[in-house]
Design a protein around this motif. Structure first.
Motif, PDB file in Angstrom:
ATOM      1  N   ARG A 157       1.341  -1.092   0.277  1.00 13.96           N
ATOM      2  CA  ARG A 157      -0.069  -0.058   0.183  1.00 13.96           C
ATOM      3  C   ARG A 157       0.723   0.786   0.221  1.00 13.96           C
ATOM      4  NH1 ARG A 157      -4.949   0.439  -0.217  1.00 13.96           N
ATOM      5  NH2 ARG A 157      -6.101   3.137   0.784  1.00 13.96           N
ATOM      6  N   TYR A 158       0.365   1.968  -0.983  1.00 11.87           N
ATOM      7  CA  TYR A 158       1.857   3.111  -1.288  1.00 11.87           C
ATOM      8  C   TYR A 158       0.837   4.700  -1.083  1.00 11.87           C
ATOM      9  CZ  TYR A 158       5.173   5.306  -3.801  1.00 11.87           C
ATOM     10  OH  TYR A 158       6.498   6.733  -4.230  1.00 11.87           O
ATOM     11  N   ARG A 159       1.908   5.550  -0.870  1.00  5.56           N
ATOM     12  CA  ARG A 159       1.075   6.823  -0.504  1.00  5.56           C
ATOM     13  C   ARG A 159       2.130   7.778  -1.925  1.00  5.56           C
ATOM     14  NH1 ARG A 159      -0.257   8.943   5.088  1.00  5.56           N
ATOM     15  NH2 ARG A 159      -2.060   8.035   4.290  1.00  5.56           N
ATOM     16  N   ARG A 160       1.226   8.593  -3.059  1.00  2.19           N
ATOM     17  CA  ARG A 160       1.651   8.384  -4.085  1.00  2.19           C
ATOM     18  C   ARG A 160       1.153  10.181  -3.876  1.00  2.19           C
ATOM     19  NH1 ARG A 160      -1.623   6.893  -8.806  1.00  2.19           N
ATOM     20  NH2 ARG A 160      -3.715   7.342  -8.254  1.00  2.19           N
ATOM     21  N   TRP A 161       1.715  11.044  -4.500  1.00  2.00           N
ATOM     22  CA  TRP A 161       0.962  13.253  -4.284  1.00  2.00           C
ATOM     23  C   TRP A 161      -0.401  13.147  -4.703  1.00  2.00           C
ATOM     24  CZ3 TRP A 161       0.949  15.818  -8.065  1.00  2.00           C
ATOM     25  CH2 TRP A 161       1.226  15.473  -9.365  1.00  2.00           C
ATOM     26  N   LYS A 162      -0.588  12.530  -5.457  1.00  2.00           N
ATOM     27  CA  LYS A 162      -1.606  13.044  -6.324  1.00  2.00           C
ATOM     28  C   LYS A 162      -2.426  12.043  -5.938  1.00  2.00           C
ATOM     29  CE  LYS A 162      -0.540  10.174 -10.792  1.00  2.00           C
ATOM     30  NZ  LYS A 162      -0.409   9.676 -11.763  1.00  2.00           N
ATOM     31  N   TYR A 174      13.809  -4.741  -8.540  1.00  2.00           N
ATOM     32  CA  TYR A 174      14.525  -4.821  -9.272  1.00  2.00           C
ATOM     33  C   TYR A 174      15.890  -4.743  -8.765  1.00  2.00           C
ATOM     34  CZ  TYR A 174      11.620  -5.521 -13.550  1.00  2.00           C
ATOM     35  OH  TYR A 174      10.421  -5.957 -14.821  1.00  2.00           O
ATOM     36  N   GLY A 175      15.973  -3.262  -7.955  1.00  2.00           N
ATOM     37  CA  GLY A 175      16.721  -2.545  -7.329  1.00  2.00           C
ATOM     38  C   GLY A 175      16.540  -1.537  -6.520  1.00  2.00           C
ATOM     39  N   LEU A 176      17.940  -0.887  -5.233  1.00  2.00           N
ATOM     40  CA  LEU A 176      17.540  -0.214  -4.491  1.00  2.00           C
ATOM     41  C   LEU A 176      18.595   1.396  -5.296  1.00  2.00           C
ATOM     42  CD1 LEU A 176      17.171  -2.001  -1.266  1.00  2.00           C
ATOM     43  CD2 LEU A 176      15.667  -0.486  -2.057  1.00  2.00           C
ATOM     44  N   VAL A 177      18.360   2.123  -4.165  1.00  2.00           N
ATOM     45  CA  VAL A 177      18.733   3.419  -4.550  1.00  2.00           C
ATOM     46  C   VAL A 177      18.910   4.436  -3.998  1.00  2.00           C
ATOM     47  CG1 VAL A 177      19.727   5.376  -6.454  1.00  2.00           C
ATOM     48  CG2 VAL A 177      18.367   3.376  -7.435  1.00  2.00           C
ATOM     49  N   VAL A 185      13.101   2.268  -4.592  1.00  2.00           N
ATOM     50  CA  VAL A 185      12.934   1.217  -4.941  1.00  2.00           C
ATOM     51  C   VAL A 185      12.949   1.766  -7.045  1.00  2.00           C
ATOM     52  CG1 VAL A 185      10.243   0.371  -4.477  1.00  2.00           C
ATOM     53  CG2 VAL A 185      12.255  -1.442  -4.865  1.00  2.00           C
ATOM     54  N   VAL A 186      13.575   0.606  -7.205  1.00  2.00           N
ATOM     55  CA  VAL A 186      12.733   0.183  -8.640  1.00  2.00           C
ATOM     56  C   VAL A 186      12.344  -0.938  -9.247  1.00  2.00           C
ATOM     57  CG1 VAL A 186      13.983   0.250 -11.353  1.00  2.00           C
ATOM     58  CG2 VAL A 186      15.250   1.798  -9.367  1.00  2.00           C
ATOM     59  N   ALA A 187      10.790  -0.145  -9.540  1.00  2.00           N
ATOM     60  CA  ALA A 187      10.441  -2.023  -9.585  1.00  2.00           C
ATOM     61  C   ALA A 187       9.080  -1.936 -10.730  1.00  2.00           C
ATOM     62  CB  ALA A 187       9.703  -2.294  -8.323  1.00  2.00           C
ATOM     63  N   ALA A 188       9.253  -3.665 -11.197  1.00  2.00           N
ATOM     64  CA  ALA A 188       8.081  -3.274 -12.524  1.00  2.00           C
ATOM     65  C   ALA A 188       7.200  -2.989 -11.626  1.00  2.00           C
ATOM     66  CB  ALA A 188       8.482  -4.491 -13.188  1.00  2.00           C
ATOM     67  N   PRO A 189       5.592  -2.940 -12.519  1.00  2.00           N
ATOM     68  CA  PRO A 189       6.129  -2.932 -13.776  1.00  2.00           C
ATOM     69  C   PRO A 189       6.248  -1.398 -14.357  1.00  2.00           C
ATOM     70  CG  PRO A 189       3.452  -2.542 -13.510  1.00  2.00           C
ATOM     71  CD  PRO A 189       4.443  -3.050 -12.097  1.00  2.00           C
ATOM     72  N   GLY A 190       7.246  -1.534 -15.422  1.00  2.00           N
ATOM     73  CA  GLY A 190       7.029   0.110 -16.229  1.00  2.00           C
ATOM     74  C   GLY A 190       8.761  -0.241 -16.362  1.00  2.00           C
ATOM     75  N   ARG A 192       9.109   1.187 -13.207  1.00  2.00           N
ATOM     76  CA  ARG A 192       9.136   2.426 -12.123  1.00  2.00           C
ATOM     77  C   ARG A 192       9.538   3.036 -11.031  1.00  2.00           C
ATOM     78  NH1 ARG A 192       2.875   3.191 -11.469  1.00  2.00           N
ATOM     79  NH2 ARG A 192       2.941   5.356 -10.710  1.00  2.00           N
ATOM     80  N   THR A 193       9.790   4.427 -10.873  1.00  2.00           N
ATOM     81  CA  THR A 193      10.592   4.238  -9.516  1.00  2.00           C
ATOM     82  C   THR A 193       9.796   4.784  -7.945  1.00  2.00           C
ATOM     83  OG1 THR A 193      12.957   5.726 -10.125  1.00  2.00           O
ATOM     84  CG2 THR A 193      12.675   6.057  -8.153  1.00  2.00           C
ATOM     85  N   PHE A 194       9.713   4.152  -6.465  1.00  2.00           N
ATOM     86  CA  PHE A 194       8.463   3.640  -5.696  1.00  2.00           C
ATOM     87  C   PHE A 194       9.783   5.053  -4.737  1.00  2.00           C
ATOM     88  CE2 PHE A 194       6.750   1.707  -8.416  1.00  2.00           C
ATOM     89  CZ  PHE A 194       5.908   1.727  -8.372  1.00  2.00           C
TER      90      PHE A 194
END
Length: 318
Positions: A157-162, A174-177, A185-190, A192-194
């Motif tokens: 469950r993710y909180r976004r700005w919109k 896929y990986g952490l930055v 975290v960079v994750a599929a689908p995409g 995308r970055t979360f």
């Protein structure tokens, strides 16, 4: 684990020289009796480890017996120690692993390289976040890292700005930055970055996924940053700047002033600066006071003029 503890005893003795059973027990957070048993196990395995009794005594490894890394030069050894950031490692749940790895590395180095590495560690400290940044609470970071490592999908469950702000997502991480003290975290689908600190709930799954062979995390992140900056500065402002004012607006403004700036007779610099939005530019330029004059766009100049008049009226009685 006993095998790990035995190796730690050996490396501690190689690194520090003679150590008492009490000091070894304190370093390993075990009892002195456990140290005695571990030393006997090492001796039985053929490690030339002996003890001196009495005041100043302790355990010691026979001179010349070492487990060392080969092929490292001074610069490489220093780089390895400088690369270890204890804060991020602890956030990932790898703090003890980092300490153990540095101990193993230090013990394996010949004395001259060990002295250089120790001097570097005393004189350099790396801190990822900015000066005014607050540390984010990232309670799910170790579990996200585990999913990245194991190649398992997550339900979050993710909180976004919109709006709607709180959404449910299935992620294939896929990986952490780590960027400026913040974890992504960079994750599929995409993909995308979360932001990991915006994960409100997390459930691990047994669903496996495969990262595409042509995916490179570093390349993806560079492209993501380039796109972010391209979307960040969508407009321009023509301004007159007092000496030093551009640097106070940030790196992008300073670079733009250097590239587009021309000197005016009154000592100011005429330049075209990138702006994110009218609201953002209004706040940023207002903070410079009389060190900036906006010539265009006209709507930004009008907003700043209106604010200046309102401030003058407010402080007129002062």
């Amino acid at each position: 684990m006993k095998s790990s503890r035995l190796l730690s005893i050996l490396l501690l003795l190689q690194t520090n020289g003679r150590m008492t059973a009490q000091r070894l027990a304190e370093e390993l957070e075990v009892s002195v009796r456990t140290v005695y048993r571990d030393v006997e196990a090492l001796q039985a395995a053929g490690v030339p480890l002996y003890a001196d009794a009495g005041h100043g005594g302790g355990y010691e490894v026979l001179a010349g017996y070492r487990t060392r890394l080969t092929g490292l030069n001074t610069g490489e050894a220093e780089a390895l120690f400088l690369a270890g950031l204890p804060g991020p490692a602890a956030a990932l749940g790898l703090g003890p692993a980092l300490a153990a790895a540095q101990l193993k590395l230090r013990a394996a180095l010949p004395p001259e390289l060990r002295a250089d590495a120790d001097r570097l560690r005393r004189r350099f400290h790396l801190e990822a976040p900015g000066w005014y940044a607050q540390d984010d609470e990232v309670p799910f970071l170790p579990r996200v890292a585990e999913a990245v490592w194991r190649g398992r999908a997550l339900r979050v469950r993710y909180r976004r700005w919109k709006t709607p702000t709180d959404v449910d997502r299935r992620l294939e991480p896929y990986g952490l930055v780590l960027k400026a003290g913040r974890w992504y975290v960079v994750a599929a689908p995409g993909p995308r970055t979360f932001r990991v600190d915006q994960i409100l709930e997390l459930t691990e799954t047994d669903e496996e996924f495969t990262i595409p062979e042509d995916f490179c995390l570093a390349s993806h992140w560079r492209a993501h940053e380039a796109d972010f900056h391209a979307r960040l500065h969508r407009g321009e402002a023509l301004v007159l700047l007092a000496p030093g004012a551009a640097a106070r607006l940030g790196t992008a403004a300073a670079r733009a002033a250097g590239a587009t700036g021309t000197a005016e007779p009154d000592g100011r610099t005429r330049a075209v600066l990138p702006i994110e939005s009218l609201d953002h530019a209004h706040a940023a330029f207002l903070a410079l006071g009389t060190d900036v004059e906006v010539l265009a766009p006209p709507e930004l100049r009008a907003r700043l003029a209106a604010t200046a008049r309102a401030l003058a009226e407010r402080y007129a009685d002062g």
